[in-house]
Write an enzyme that holds these catalytic residues in place. Structure first.
Site, mmCIF file in Angstrom:
data_model
loop_
_atom_site.group_PDB
_atom_site.id
_atom_site.type_symbol
_atom_site.label_atom_id
_atom_site.label_comp_id
_atom_site.label_asym_id
_atom_site.label_seq_id
_atom_site.Cartn_x
_atom_site.Cartn_y
_atom_site.Cartn_z
ATOM 1 C CD GLU A 120 -8.507 -0.759 5.973
ATOM 2 O OE1 GLU A 120 -9.509 -0.555 5.285
ATOM 3 O OE2 GLU A 120 -7.868 -1.826 5.966
ATOM 4 N N GLY A 121 -7.714 4.532 4.236
ATOM 5 C CA GLY A 121 -8.127 5.908 3.998
ATOM 6 C C GLY A 121 -7.434 6.801 4.997
ATOM 7 C CG ASN B 37 -17.611 2.082 3.049
ATOM 8 O OD1 ASN B 37 -17.138 3.067 3.612
ATOM 9 N ND2 ASN B 37 -18.294 2.156 1.928
ATOM 10 C CG HIS C 117 -6.629 12.579 10.024
ATOM 11 N ND1 HIS C 117 -7.614 12.107 10.863
ATOM 12 C CD2 HIS C 117 -6.407 13.870 10.392
ATOM 13 C CE1 HIS C 117 -7.969 13.072 11.710
ATOM 14 N NE2 HIS C 117 -7.257 14.146 11.440
#
Lengths: 246, 391
Positions: free
Chosen positions: B370-371, B247, B373
């Site tokens: 980082e995650g 996050n 799309h």
């Protein structure tokens, strides 16, 4: 060494210049101001270098209202110890010089360093006036300064060469390119600037000796005319009749 | 070519930042223009991270800007962290990645979940760049589904014995320490700090990337690595630990992507005004103006969205869903602007005389790491419907 450095604001070099009040004033709206580079990169940094090498203190002085405080904080972030702001709009060179000279006289500095000029007005007047009011030697356009005790050996840029001279403290000097290298404030410097003293001082009465009648932008650059390399006659004709340079 | 970038601030967002924040940002920008812009294309082409810039990054507060002063950080706000990441990515996503990893993925978990001894041992050195860290979560077979990881540790007296492998790890080839997430004997995910030099720990570099070439990427291989028990984070168990780090990093990426987009837009705007075709600058043609006008619109929307996210994060109110929305939107926005900007520059757009193609290639990683799309869209979807569509 107890050093006083003049710091003034100047518009960022990418500013679109506009005038207001019947072309008598520079329009500051929307303008991003920076520390005048000659003050910051050369006068201030050389002052800090001298302090770092020999001890002493560097105080900055600025003539201006509250809006110049961010500029002053930057000078503190670069490494000045404390700052003085003379609480007055800068009016003309004599007015500014009078404020600086008055404060400097009362506080007994070994040297007063300024940039050789501001990059907006390019007057190069304040240093000489400060020296005159304080009755001190003035060295302008200095690109190098070495110290040995209270004796300074200074190199000045002159037309086509250099002049080296010696002077004893106290003196007033205006700094040019070469005097020092730009120092970019780092995080530690910016954080340290938070707690450094910024003293606000009332101005002294000083006359304005000049009055701005008007400002004007330089004429716009005309279109480029391309001349065939073979056609020297046309080139000579244009240089003679249109450009009027030969 | 000298870096003549000018920032774009169509909605006067600068008025929301303090003089000190602007000084920090502008000082970093000046330093980057002098020290990093002139060398970045060369390092990118040679696929090498410019190690000599680490000290400068640290000096300008890019390593753990929000870490409190008692642990060697400057204790700044999340908005300031964002502004710094934006400047770094304006120059190169790889440079920003190095700072993101150090700040959000290494310093953040040590600060949040580490013991007092761990904080004192690692954080001050990480802040000065004397020590560089990396973060091991993704595994060769476990990317979007990190909960299924197989890396694990077992207790062995004063130590734990760590086994497994991590992949796609930024900074791995030169990192001094790795914050590694592994399963304990109760099958719970827990973090631990692995130091270079521990027996059985290797960090081979991954080659052949067409993206983030100025950033060093590697694997972390653990073969019966004996890690002292005091290196384990006792403060957090479960996937929430690494996700909170992500996050923080995603938040920084949301700001960073605006930087990359601005650099592409700035290059395209200048080029369009200078490049003449059919007797006038190409900026006079409606199709080029459409591209440029849409670019500044998207950049401005991202700036307002992200600033608000920064405020929420400073108040401790930003939700993972809000962070996902900004990361997803901004990276996609930057990538699209890169492609449009490249077209404005025509053939010149594919050369290394302009930063656009490098940004575009970099952003292809940023849109996935980082995650991804897609995963971010599912996070938003879950947030608004209450239904988990991951599985």
């Amino acid at each position: 060494m107890k050093i006083l450095v003049g710091i003034s604001k100047a518009p960022d070099t990418t500013t679109k210049i506009k005038f207001t009040n019947d072309n008598k004033e520079f329009d500051e709206s929307g303008v991003q101001f920076i520390v005048n580079p000659y003050d910051e990169w050369y006068a201030l940094v050389r002052g800090i270098e001298i302090k770092e090498a020999q001890g002493g203190s560097v105080t900055t002085i600025t003539v201006g209202k509250e809006d110049v405080d961010p500029i002053i904080r930057k000078a503190l972030a670069v490494g000045a110890d404390d700052a003085v702001r003379i609480d007055s709009e800068p009016k003309d060179a004599f007015h500014v010089a009078s404020q600086i000279a008055n404060y400097a006289k009362e506080n007994d500095y070994d040297m007063v360093l300024l940039g050789k000029e501001t990059i907006n007005y390019n007057g190069s007047q304040v240093g000489g006036m400060v020296a005159e009011i304080m009755d001190l030697p003035y060295i302008s356009n200095a690109s190098k300064m070495d110290l040995d005790g209270n004796k300074a050996t200074i190199v000045r840029d002159i037309q086509g060469g250099k002049e080296t001279l010696e002077v004893e403290t106290p003196f007033v000097l205006s700094a040019a390119k070469g005097m020092a290298e730009q120092r970019i404030p780092n995080m530690r410097g910016i954080m340290a600037a938070r707690s450094k003293k910024l003293e606000v001082v009332e101005p002294v009465d000083a006359e304005e000796l000049t009055e701005v009648v008007s400002y004007a932008l330089p004429p716009e650059k005309g279109d480029v005319k391309l001349v065939d390399p073979e056609n020297v006659e046309e080139l000579v004709e244009l240089l003679h009749k249109e450009a009027k340079v030969i | 070519m000298a870096d003549k970038f000018e920032a774009h601030d169509y909605y006067m967002m600068d008025e929301f930042f303090s003089d000190e924040q602007k000084l920090m940002r502008d000082s970093l920008r000046t330093w980057l223009k002098q020290e990093v812009s002139p060398i970045i294309e060369d390092y990118y082409e040679r696929s090498e991270f410019p190690n000599q810039i680490l000290k400068g990054l640290a000096d300008h507060g890019c390593f753990g800007p929000y870490i409190p002063e008692e642990y060697g950080g400057p204790g700044l706000s999340q908005v300031t962290y964002g502004l710094l990441m934006q400047e770094l990515e304006r120059v190169d996503s790889g440079v920003r990645s190095t700072a993101s990893v150090q700040s959000s993925l290494v310093m953040f978990p040590i600060w949040k979940y580490g013991s007092e001894e761990q904080k004192k041992k690692y954080l001050p050195k990480l802040a000065t760049g004397e020590m560089i860290g990396c973060f091991g979560l993704t595994e060769p077979d476990h990317g979007s589904d990190p909960g299924s990881m197989i890396t694990n540790f077992k207790e062995d007296g004063d130590h734990v014995i760590l086994n497994g492998a991590k992949m796609w790890i930024s900074n791995a080839p030169f990192a001094d320490i790795a914050v590694v997430w592994a399963k304990n004997e109760n099958d719970e995910i827990q973090g631990l700090v692995v130091e270079r030099g521990m027996e059985g720990f290797e960090t081979p570099e991954m080659k052949g990337k067409h993206s983030l070439r100025a950033s060093a990427t590697g694997e972390l291989i653990f073969n019966d690595v004996k890690v002292p028990k005091e290196n384990v984070f006792e403060g957090k168990k479960g996937l929430g630990g690494p996700l909170s780090c992500l996050n923080s990093a995603r938040y920084g990426i949301a700001w960073g992507a605006i930087g990359a987009a601005m650099d592409c837009y700035d290059a395209a705007l200048k080029y369009a005004k200078e490049r003449t075709q059919f007797g006038k600058p190409i900026a006079s043609f409606q199709l080029q103006q459409k591209k440029l006008a849409e670019m500044i619109t998207e950049i401005t929307k991202a700036q307002t969205l992200t600033f608000r996210l920064g405020q929420l994060r400073d108040e401790g109110r930003a939700t993972p869903g809000q962070i996902s929305m900004a990361k997803r939107n901004n990276v996609d926005m930057a990538l699209k602007i890169g492609r449009e900007a490249r077209q404005i520059l025509g053939g010149m757009g594919i050369t290394n005389e302009y930063p656009i193609m490098r940004h575009m290639a970099n952003l292809e990683s940023v849109i996935t790491y980082e995650g991804t799309h897609d995963i971010h869209l599912l996070i938003t979807g879950m947030d608004i419907t209450g239904i988990n569509a991951f599985k």
